[in-house]
Design a protein around this motif. Structure first.
Motif, short mmCIF file in Angstrom:
data_model
loop_
_atom_site.label_atom_id
_atom_site.label_comp_id
_atom_site.label_asym_id
_atom_site.label_seq_id
_atom_site.Cartn_x
_atom_site.Cartn_y
_atom_site.Cartn_z
N ASP A 47 7.22 5.20 10.38
CA ASP A 47 8.35 4.64 9.63
C ASP A 47 7.94 4.23 8.21
OD1 ASP A 47 10.06 4.96 11.74
OD2 ASP A 47 9.84 2.90 12.47
N TRP A 48 6.70 3.77 8.05
CA TRP A 48 6.29 3.22 6.76
C TRP A 48 5.21 4.03 6.05
CZ3 TRP A 48 9.36 -0.40 4.82
CH2 TRP A 48 10.15 -1.13 5.69
N GLY A 49 4.61 4.99 6.74
CA GLY A 49 3.66 5.88 6.11
C GLY A 49 4.38 7.04 5.42
N MET A 50 3.66 7.77 4.59
CA MET A 50 4.25 8.89 3.85
C MET A 50 4.15 10.17 4.68
SD MET A 50 3.99 11.78 1.81
CE MET A 50 2.28 11.98 1.32
N VAL A 51 5.30 10.73 5.03
CA VAL A 51 5.37 12.00 5.75
C VAL A 51 5.82 13.06 4.75
CG1 VAL A 51 6.43 13.28 7.65
CG2 VAL A 51 5.95 10.82 7.90
N PRO A 52 4.98 14.04 4.41
CA PRO A 52 5.33 15.02 3.38
C PRO A 52 6.68 15.70 3.60
CG PRO A 52 3.01 15.20 3.91
CD PRO A 52 3.59 14.22 4.88
N LEU A 53 7.00 16.04 4.84
CA LEU A 53 8.27 16.72 5.11
C LEU A 53 9.45 15.85 4.71
CD1 LEU A 53 9.79 19.15 6.27
CD2 LEU A 53 9.66 18.06 8.52
N HIS A 54 9.34 14.55 4.94
CA HIS A 54 10.44 13.65 4.57
C HIS A 54 10.62 13.62 3.05
CE1 HIS A 54 9.93 11.18 8.54
NE2 HIS A 54 10.23 12.45 8.75
N ILE A 55 9.52 13.62 2.31
CA ILE A 55 9.61 13.65 0.84
C ILE A 55 10.26 14.96 0.39
CG2 ILE A 55 8.31 13.55 -1.31
CD1 ILE A 55 8.35 10.94 0.28
N SER A 56 9.90 16.07 1.03
CA SER A 56 10.49 17.37 0.69
C SER A 56 12.00 17.38 0.92
CB SER A 56 9.83 18.48 1.51
OG SER A 56 8.45 18.59 1.22
N LEU A 64 6.04 6.16 -0.50
CA LEU A 64 4.99 6.45 -1.48
C LEU A 64 4.27 5.17 -1.89
CD1 LEU A 64 6.94 8.97 -3.76
CD2 LEU A 64 5.18 9.52 -2.07
N VAL A 65 4.94 4.03 -1.74
CA VAL A 65 4.32 2.73 -2.04
C VAL A 65 3.85 2.05 -0.76
CG1 VAL A 65 4.70 0.41 -2.98
CG2 VAL A 65 5.67 2.41 -4.14
N THR A 66 4.71 1.99 0.25
CA THR A 66 4.34 1.25 1.47
C THR A 66 3.15 1.85 2.18
OG1 THR A 66 5.96 2.53 2.77
CG2 THR A 66 6.70 0.43 1.81
N SER A 67 2.99 3.16 2.09
CA SER A 67 1.85 3.81 2.76
C SER A 67 0.52 3.35 2.20
CB SER A 67 1.97 5.33 2.63
OG SER A 67 1.93 5.74 1.28
N GLN A 68 0.53 2.84 0.98
CA GLN A 68 -0.71 2.39 0.34
C GLN A 68 -1.27 1.13 0.99
OE1 GLN A 68 -0.44 2.10 -4.00
NE2 GLN A 68 1.31 3.51 -4.00
N TYR A 104 -2.51 0.56 -10.65
CA TYR A 104 -2.91 0.75 -9.26
C TYR A 104 -1.80 1.40 -8.43
CZ TYR A 104 -4.41 -0.60 -4.52
OH TYR A 104 -4.78 -0.61 -3.19
N LEU A 105 -0.60 0.85 -8.52
CA LEU A 105 0.51 1.36 -7.73
C LEU A 105 0.92 2.76 -8.16
CD1 LEU A 105 2.69 -1.88 -7.50
CD2 LEU A 105 1.25 -0.89 -5.71
N VAL A 106 0.95 3.01 -9.47
CA VAL A 106 1.33 4.34 -9.96
C VAL A 106 0.28 5.37 -9.54
CG1 VAL A 106 1.67 5.74 -12.03
CG2 VAL A 106 2.70 3.46 -11.88
N SER A 107 -0.99 5.00 -9.59
CA SER A 107 -2.04 5.91 -9.13
C SER A 107 -1.84 6.25 -7.66
CB SER A 107 -3.43 5.28 -9.34
OG SER A 107 -3.73 5.11 -10.69
N GLY A 108 -1.49 5.25 -6.87
CA GLY A 108 -1.25 5.48 -5.45
C GLY A 108 -0.07 6.38 -5.19
N VAL A 109 0.99 6.22 -5.96
CA VAL A 109 2.18 7.08 -5.80
C VAL A 109 1.84 8.53 -6.11
CG1 VAL A 109 4.44 7.62 -6.78
CG2 VAL A 109 3.87 5.25 -6.20
N PHE A 110 1.16 8.76 -7.21
CA PHE A 110 0.83 10.14 -7.57
C PHE A 110 -0.23 10.73 -6.65
CE2 PHE A 110 3.05 9.12 -11.48
CZ PHE A 110 3.67 10.32 -11.78
N ILE A 127 -1.52 7.60 5.30
CA ILE A 127 -1.59 6.15 5.07
C ILE A 127 -2.91 5.81 4.40
CG2 ILE A 127 -0.09 5.55 7.01
CD1 ILE A 127 -2.61 4.87 8.62
N GLY A 128 -2.96 4.65 3.77
CA GLY A 128 -4.21 4.17 3.21
C GLY A 128 -4.13 3.89 1.72
N ALA A 129 -4.97 2.99 1.27
CA ALA A 129 -5.04 2.62 -0.14
C ALA A 129 -6.00 3.50 -0.92
CB ALA A 129 -5.48 1.16 -0.27
N SER A 130 -6.61 4.47 -0.26
CA SER A 130 -7.68 5.23 -0.91
C SER A 130 -7.19 6.04 -2.11
CB SER A 130 -8.37 6.16 0.10
OG SER A 130 -7.43 6.93 0.81
#
Length: 247
Positions: A47-56, A64-68, A104-110, A127-130
């Motif tokens: 629900d809160w991680g980034m799923v590529p298909l959902h973005i597509s 894109l933010v919460t997954s960080q 930091y947040l913009v880097s994570g989004v991109f 998921i992850g802040a990496s």
């Protein structure tokens, strides 16, 4: 080889860096302790991680933010927070608190978008802040390429701490992300190497205004790529494990 600290003290208290570390740790503890490691936790990640298909499909852009701020295990969050602690304070020192938070947040989004570009139809949760932290590392490389970073080398029973220039450590790390990204199969999940590589490049680019504000290449020439202040000095000791010489 694991970086454990740098020799680049910051001139102000890195409140944003400390706050980001605290938020990540608190979220990890709250949901991993309350949801366990079963179905409920997997649903939470989905629900809160980034799923590529959902973005597509034009859905769930908030991920894109919460997954960080989500992590899958102790080693995952421990490694990420260690890297943020090492490199974040100096970037916050140069960018200011608000500027660093936005960076930091913009880097994570991109970084998340870089992973999406590679596998836009994937249903694997990212998921992850990496990715955001990779952006911090990219910016650090631009500003402080010759700052010393202490590396812990572990070879079975041999332990050694030694300093190397930041450009060596960060360059090798980036090369590994590219290499592993090329040979890995994104359909199998695992490490989001392209998010790391994308975040690193975006962070380097986003740090250019700060680099120019400091003087650009003349800043490098004056300081020879090192921080514009004396290095922090630590006592480095070799392994205390006794050696047995062959006769």
């Amino acid at each position: 080889m694991l970086p454990i600290r740098d020799h680049n003290p910051s001139g102000r208290t890195p409140y944003v860096t400390y706050t980001l570390i605290a938020i990540n740790v608190l979220i990890f503890l709250a949901f991993n302790l309350s949801l366990g490691d079963g179905h409920a936790l997997n649903v939470f990640y989905y629900d809160w991680g980034m799923v590529p298909l959902h973005i597509s499909r034009g859905q769930d852009f908030y991920t894109l933010v919460t997954s960080q701020f989500l992590h899958g295990g102790i080693m995952h969050i421990g490694g990420n927070m260690l890297f943020l602690w090492i490199f974040g304070d100096n970037m916050e020192d140069e960018m200011g608190h608000i500027g660093f938070l936005i960076f930091y947040l913009v880097s994570g989004v991109f970084a998340a978008l870089a992973q999406w570009i590679v596998e836009p139809s994937s249903t694997i949760v990212t998921i992850g802040a990496s990715g955001a932290i990779a952006g911090v590392m990219g910016g650090y490389l631009l500003l402080f390429p010759k700052a010393k970073v202490d590396i812990l080398l572990i070879l079975i029973v041999f332990f050694r701490i030694f300093p190397i220039p930041a450009w060596v450590m960060l360059g090798v790390w980036f090369a590994l992300q590219i290499g592993n990204g090329v040979v890995s199969d994104p359909d199998l999940g695992g490490v989001a190497y392209w998010a790391h590589a994308g975040g690193f490049m975006v962070g380097l680019i986003l740090a250019i205004p700060t680099f120019l504000k400091l003087g650009g290449f003349s800043y490098w020439q004056v300081n020879h790529g090192k921080p514009p202040h004396p290095d922090a000095e630590y006592e480095l000791t070799s392994s205390r494990i006794p050696r047995v010489r062959r006769k």
